[in-house]
Each structure stands twice: as C-alpha cells, then as structure tokens.
Design an enzyme around this catalytic site. Structure first.
Site, PDB file in Angstrom:
ATOM      1  N   ASP A  99       0.822  -1.216   0.000  1.00  0.00           N
ATOM      2  CA  ASP A  99       0.000   0.000   0.000  1.00  0.00           C
ATOM      3  C   ASP A  99       0.854   1.263   0.000  1.00  0.00           C
ATOM      4  O   ASP A  99       0.521   2.249  -0.661  1.00  0.00           O
ATOM      5  CB  ASP A  99      -0.933   0.010   1.212  1.00  0.00           C
ATOM      6  CG  ASP A  99      -2.169  -0.844   0.983  1.00  0.00           C
ATOM      7  OD1 ASP A  99      -2.133  -1.692   0.061  1.00  0.00           O
ATOM      8  OD2 ASP A  99      -3.164  -0.683   1.711  1.00  0.00           O
ATOM      9  N   ASN A 148      -4.842  -2.274  -4.552  1.00  0.00           N
ATOM     10  CA  ASN A 148      -6.014  -2.370  -3.678  1.00  0.00           C
ATOM     11  C   ASN A 148      -5.823  -1.498  -2.447  1.00  0.00           C
ATOM     12  O   ASN A 148      -6.297  -1.803  -1.355  1.00  0.00           O
ATOM     13  CB  ASN A 148      -6.241  -3.830  -3.260  1.00  0.00           C
ATOM     14  CG  ASN A 148      -7.657  -4.079  -2.769  1.00  0.00           C
ATOM     15  OD1 ASN A 148      -8.534  -3.231  -2.897  1.00  0.00           O
ATOM     16  ND2 ASN A 148      -7.885  -5.251  -2.195  1.00  0.00           N
ATOM     17  N   ASP A 375     -10.914  -3.387  11.880  1.00  0.00           N
ATOM     18  CA  ASP A 375      -9.802  -4.233  11.440  1.00  0.00           C
ATOM     19  C   ASP A 375      -9.386  -5.199  12.540  1.00  0.00           C
ATOM     20  O   ASP A 375      -9.220  -6.404  12.308  1.00  0.00           O
ATOM     21  CB  ASP A 375      -8.609  -3.369  11.019  1.00  0.00           C
ATOM     22  CG  ASP A 375      -8.833  -2.674   9.686  1.00  0.00           C
ATOM     23  OD1 ASP A 375      -9.779  -3.064   8.966  1.00  0.00           O
ATOM     24  OD2 ASP A 375      -8.085  -1.734   9.359  1.00  0.00           O
ATOM     25  N   GLU A 403     -10.907  -5.162   1.749  1.00  0.00           N
ATOM     26  CA  GLU A 403     -10.096  -5.809   0.726  1.00  0.00           C
ATOM     27  C   GLU A 403     -10.777  -7.028   0.118  1.00  0.00           C
ATOM     28  O   GLU A 403     -10.557  -7.374  -1.038  1.00  0.00           O
ATOM     29  CB  GLU A 403      -8.734  -6.201   1.306  1.00  0.00           C
ATOM     30  CG  GLU A 403      -7.765  -5.045   1.466  1.00  0.00           C
ATOM     31  CD  GLU A 403      -7.971  -4.215   2.710  1.00  0.00           C
ATOM     32  OE1 GLU A 403      -7.064  -3.443   3.045  1.00  0.00           O
ATOM     33  OE2 GLU A 403      -9.036  -4.328   3.360  1.00  0.00           O
ATOM     34  N   HIS A 450      -4.752  -9.464   3.319  1.00  0.00           N
ATOM     35  CA  HIS A 450      -3.660  -9.599   4.278  1.00  0.00           C
ATOM     36  C   HIS A 450      -4.140  -9.951   5.674  1.00  0.00           C
ATOM     37  O   HIS A 450      -3.527 -10.765   6.377  1.00  0.00           O
ATOM     38  CB  HIS A 450      -2.854  -8.301   4.309  1.00  0.00           C
ATOM     39  CG  HIS A 450      -3.685  -7.079   4.604  1.00  0.00           C
ATOM     40  ND1 HIS A 450      -3.322  -6.132   5.531  1.00  0.00           N
ATOM     41  CD2 HIS A 450      -4.882  -6.627   4.105  1.00  0.00           C
ATOM     42  CE1 HIS A 450      -4.225  -5.172   5.580  1.00  0.00           C
ATOM     43  NE2 HIS A 450      -5.180  -5.452   4.723  1.00  0.00           N
ATOM     44  N   ARG A 451      -5.239  -9.358   6.105  1.00  0.00           N
ATOM     45  CA  ARG A 451      -5.693  -9.585   7.481  1.00  0.00           C
ATOM     46  C   ARG A 451      -6.290 -10.977   7.675  1.00  0.00           C
ATOM     47  O   ARG A 451      -6.255 -11.516   8.786  1.00  0.00           O
ATOM     48  CB  ARG A 451      -6.659  -8.489   7.912  1.00  0.00           C
ATOM     49  CG  ARG A 451      -6.017  -7.113   7.880  1.00  0.00           C
ATOM     50  CD  ARG A 451      -6.624  -6.120   8.842  1.00  0.00           C
ATOM     51  NE  ARG A 451      -6.002  -4.812   8.656  1.00  0.00           N
ATOM     52  CZ  ARG A 451      -4.813  -4.466   9.145  1.00  0.00           C
ATOM     53  NH1 ARG A 451      -4.120  -5.330   9.861  1.00  0.00           N
ATOM     54  NH2 ARG A 451      -4.319  -3.257   8.917  1.00  0.00           N
ATOM     55  N   LYS A 476       0.785  -6.571   1.799  1.00  0.00           N
ATOM     56  CA  LYS A 476       0.001  -5.334   1.746  1.00  0.00           C
ATOM     57  C   LYS A 476       0.309  -4.423   2.917  1.00  0.00           C
ATOM     58  O   LYS A 476       0.369  -3.197   2.769  1.00  0.00           O
ATOM     59  CB  LYS A 476      -1.493  -5.667   1.709  1.00  0.00           C
ATOM     60  CG  LYS A 476      -2.409  -4.444   1.627  1.00  0.00           C
ATOM     61  CD  LYS A 476      -3.860  -4.869   1.507  1.00  0.00           C
ATOM     62  CE  LYS A 476      -4.794  -3.677   1.604  1.00  0.00           C
ATOM     63  NZ  LYS A 476      -4.678  -2.741   0.485  1.00  0.00           N
TER      64      LYS A 476
END
Length: 490
Positions: A99, A148, A375, A403, A450-451, A476
């Site tokens: 990012d 993204n 998040d 995402e 990613h998370r 990311k």
C-alpha cells in the site's frame, strides 16, 4: 482498562523494517525475510511453494517482545501531507508494504520529489509542493494504478481535485468493487469535476482538475471514515473556507481523529462542531495551510498489534508490543480492552502494551460493538474460537466493503475450523467448537486479504497445523509477519 484519549498526537515508534522499497508484483510469492528478533530461537513454519501455501505448525505459547512496523494509515497520510506542505519532510519508520509503495509510486508519477534514505529503508524525505499537486503532463491524462490500496486511492482522489490536470485513478479488480461514490459526491458539492463508475459507485475515478474555491459538503459517514478523512486532508488546498458535515452517522471515528491530529502536526487546525460519535461537522478556514514539521516518526501499527496480543491471551504467554500504547492515536489499541474483557491481563505504557493470562482463568465469550475497531475485530473472531460461550461482534458492516467481503470470509473460515457462525447484515455470532477443539490441517483461503492470513494463523494456537493459502498477501501491510510470529512462538 484504558480510555481512548481525546488528545491527538503522533507517537514515536522504533523502526524495525529491514527490506527496501521495491516494485509491487503479483501474484504473491512468499519469501521469508530475516528479522532481527528471530535470531536462532525462531519457530520455522513449513512452506510449499508449489501450492503457494505456508503451514503454521502448532503453537503452544506466544511469549516475547515485538516491535511493530509503522502504521499503514499513518504512513500514507504522512506521505501525502508531506507532499502538500511548504518545506521538506523526513518521514521515519515508514511501513514497507504494498500500500505504501503504491502511494510512493503515485508521488513519483506526479513529479513530487521523494528521496529514499540509502542507510534506512524505512525513511524517505519528501519535497513539499506548498499547495496542490498539478499534473506534470497537463495536456495528457495521467493514469495512476493504486492496486487495492484504499489509503492511497481515496486521499489522492480528493487531493488531485484541488490542483490542475487530468487524472484517472484505478486499481485491481477488487478496488473496482470498493465504494467511493460518497467521496465523489462530496467533491462535486465543492465544485470538482470528478466521476466514478455510475453503475457501481466504485473506481476508476476520472478527474479534470482546475482548482476549487471554498464551500460546503455534506456526506455520509456510514460506509467508511476514509471519505471524510480524504476531504479533510484536501480542504486546506482550497481557496476559501470549507465546511464538511456528516449527514447520518460517522463510523470508525478514531481514524478521523487520527487524521485531524496528523493535520495539526503539519500546521493545520480543524474546528470540530458536534459529537464525533454522532453527526459532526468540520470547518477548515482558508487561512490554514500545511507547513512541514521537518521530521515525523510514524507510530507502530495498532491493527498489527492485535495478532500478538490475541496470541498471548489465547496461549497464556506474555507478549509486549512496542510502538503503540496508552498515548496512541489509533483506535485499534482498544482491542486490548476486549482481550481484558475476555479474561486476559493488560498492562499499558505510553508506547507499549503487554498482555498475558492466568492459566486458571479461561477466556470467555463477549458481546462487543466493534464499530471503532473493524480491522482488529477480525482478530477477535479467531480469539472467539478459544473462549467459553459465544462471541458477538457487532457494528462491522464495513467488513463487507474492505479488501475482500470480510464478513463472508470470516464466516467461511471459522466454520472450517469447527465453529458455528450466525451471520447477520452488520454483525455475527461465533459459537466456538466443542471443547474449543480446532479442526486439524484446515486450508485457510485468504481472498487476497492480508488480514485474513494474519488473523487465521492464530488458529495454530489450538495445537493444530493451519495451512495459509497465499501467505504473501501479507505484503500489503506486514511482509515480515510470519517471521515475527515465529520469533515469539514455541
């Protein structure tokens, strides 16, 4: 329990990233990177490059100290505000991730001088433009590809409307599914010539910029706080007073506070009217202009802290995360409070958080409004697998706009691991597996998110192998995540 401070500041954090900024590539390939904390005690996870999978082997305990990489949200905001300021700014502890690379590449394409530090891969010096950024190719349309990266797409879409030039901002297919219409609507109210795809309300975003005068905009705050943050950051570039109001409700308000605090570091004071938890309005007088603070150090990423704090709560180890603490400007540090509600012991310091759990105290299910920590709330979904009783995660409709469609992704992967999950529009209820026994050798789909990869790695704390598909998607925001996890795992 820590109460989120009303004070807004940027807190120092120690840098720890070792790799240099490089071009972004896809598809992901996971290549382990050495990390100083790993030394010889690191737990080695199994990598199957042919299947693009990483097996997180059983984790009995997480214990140790982790120095967090820089915050994604703060990193990209710092870069943009540095570019808009009068004077040069050295940004330190910058996150090294996809990012941030997209933002850096965009600044390069826009002709903003950014000097990389040869001795420190986490530091750059940005030569401010003392105002709006004009296109370096005024007679041609400049196309910017932003992957993204929502923290690049939204703020740049607003900022570029304030200068002069023709721009198209685009990204990967998922970016073309992520809403931006509310931001475009606010920019149009201020006089901008800007469009997104009418049928979807998503990128690509087309801009024909010719500067803006002052005015008023009323936007929705229900989908994403990034729309408001983007308008706020762009407003000092407008030739006139700007008033922005929220016409319904504002989600993720701590992220807006973070934005306003950072703007103050760059010399701009935003006047707030009303309750941040309601429908506030914001005034940015025409006299407010960005001035470089000369240097700024990015705080450690609080969302990334959640994985290690949850791991300590699940296993009963003791983990300290360095880089964010009681003085943090990031809302996601409140995740530690949730761990405390579940039965963990939390110790706060200004720039660190320590979590442990008495082995005689079992984690218990909780019912939590996670609207301010969406998040970190993902990490709660996996912690819920190890609790007694159900856990309800409320007010997370924004999961569906991230995402990936995170609500459906979390329901699917928790179910694979043995949980029973009830899904509703903006909340879910997770019933843990019987006796908290996690299913063995489950392949976790990460959905290029990613998370998802980082969150579900913690299922290995149940004493089972967990197979993460496409582990490289962590690039990311946290390329060294698995190395850091291994460095404190036993």
């Amino acid at each position: 329990m820590r109460t989120l401070s009303a004070a807004i500041a940027v807190v120092l954090a120690a840098p720890q990233i070792s790799s240099a900024f490089t071009a972004v590539s896809r598809p992901h390939k996971f290549h382990p990177q050495p990390h100083p904390a790993s030394a010889l005690l690191a737990k080695t996870f199994e990598i199957d490059e042919s299947q693009n999978q990483l097996t997180v082997t059983p984790i009995s305990t997480l214990s140790g100290t982790v120095t967090l990489p820089g915050s994604k949200s703060l990193s990209n905001r710092c870069l943009l505000l540095a570019a808009l300021s009068d004077g040069s700014t050295k940004v330190e502890n910058l996150l090294d991730s996809d990012d941030i690379r997209y933002m850096l590449q965009a600044l390069d394409a826009l002709g903003v001088p950014v000097e990389r530090d040869a001795d420190d891969a986490t530091a750059v010096t940005v030569a401010g433009q003392a105002g709006p950024i004009d296109s370096p190719t005024p007679d041609e349309t400049l196309e910017l590809f932003l992957g993204n990266a929502g923290t690049a797409m939204r703020p740049l879409a607003a900022a570029l409307c304030m200068g002069r030039g023709k721009f198209v901002l685009d990204g990967v297919p998922r970016m073309r599914e992520r809403p931006i219409a509310d931001l475009v609507d606010g920019l149009k109210q201020l006089g901008a010539t800007v469009e997104c795809v009418e049928s979807t309300g998503c990128p690509p975003v087309t801009i024909e910029a010719n500067g803006l005068k002052g005015g008023q905009a009323s936007i929705s705050g229900k989908m994403s706080s990034q729309f408001l943050s983007s308008l706020l950051m762009a407003s000092p570039l407008i030739d006139g007073d700007v008033t922005i109001s929220i016409k319904d409700e504002l989600i993720s308000a701590p992220y807006v506070s973070l934005t306003i605090g950072l703007m103050k570091k760059f010399g701009v004071n935003v006047q707030i009217q009303g309750d941040m938890d309601g429908a506030p309005s914001f005034l940015i007088p025409s006299t407010e202009k960005y001035t470089s603070p000369k240097t700024i150090l990015v705080e450690g990423d609080a969302s990334s802290a959640s994985y290690f704090l949850a791991g300590a709560a699940i296993t009963g180890g003791t983990v300290t995360v360095r880089g964010c603490g009681s003085d943090s400007v990031q809302g996601d540090v409140a995740f530690a409070d949730v761990m405390e509600q579940m039965g963990a012991t939390v110790t706060w310091a200004p720039e660190s958080i320590t979590v442990t759990r008495d082995p005689n105290t079992k984690l218990k299910g909780v019912d939590v409004d996670c609207g301010k920590i969406p998040d970190a709330a993902m990490t709660l979904a996996v912690a819920a697998l190890f609790a007694e009783g159900p856990t309800t995660i409320r007010n997370v409709y924004s999961w569906r706009l991230k995402e990936t469609e995170r609500m459906k992704a979390i329901v699917a992967e928790c179910t694979k691991l043995g949980a029973t999950v009830e899904e509703f529009e903006d909340y879910c209820i997770i019933h843990p597996p019987k006796d908290n026994k996690i299913n063995e050798n489950v392949v976790i789909e990460t959905y290029d998110d990613h998370r998802m990869a980082m969150t579900f790695s913690l299922a290995a704390c149940g004493g089972v192998n967990v197979i993460i598909h496409d582990p490289g998607c962590t690039a990311k925001t946290f390329p060294t995540y698995f190395e850091m996890l291994g460095s404190i795992a036993e």
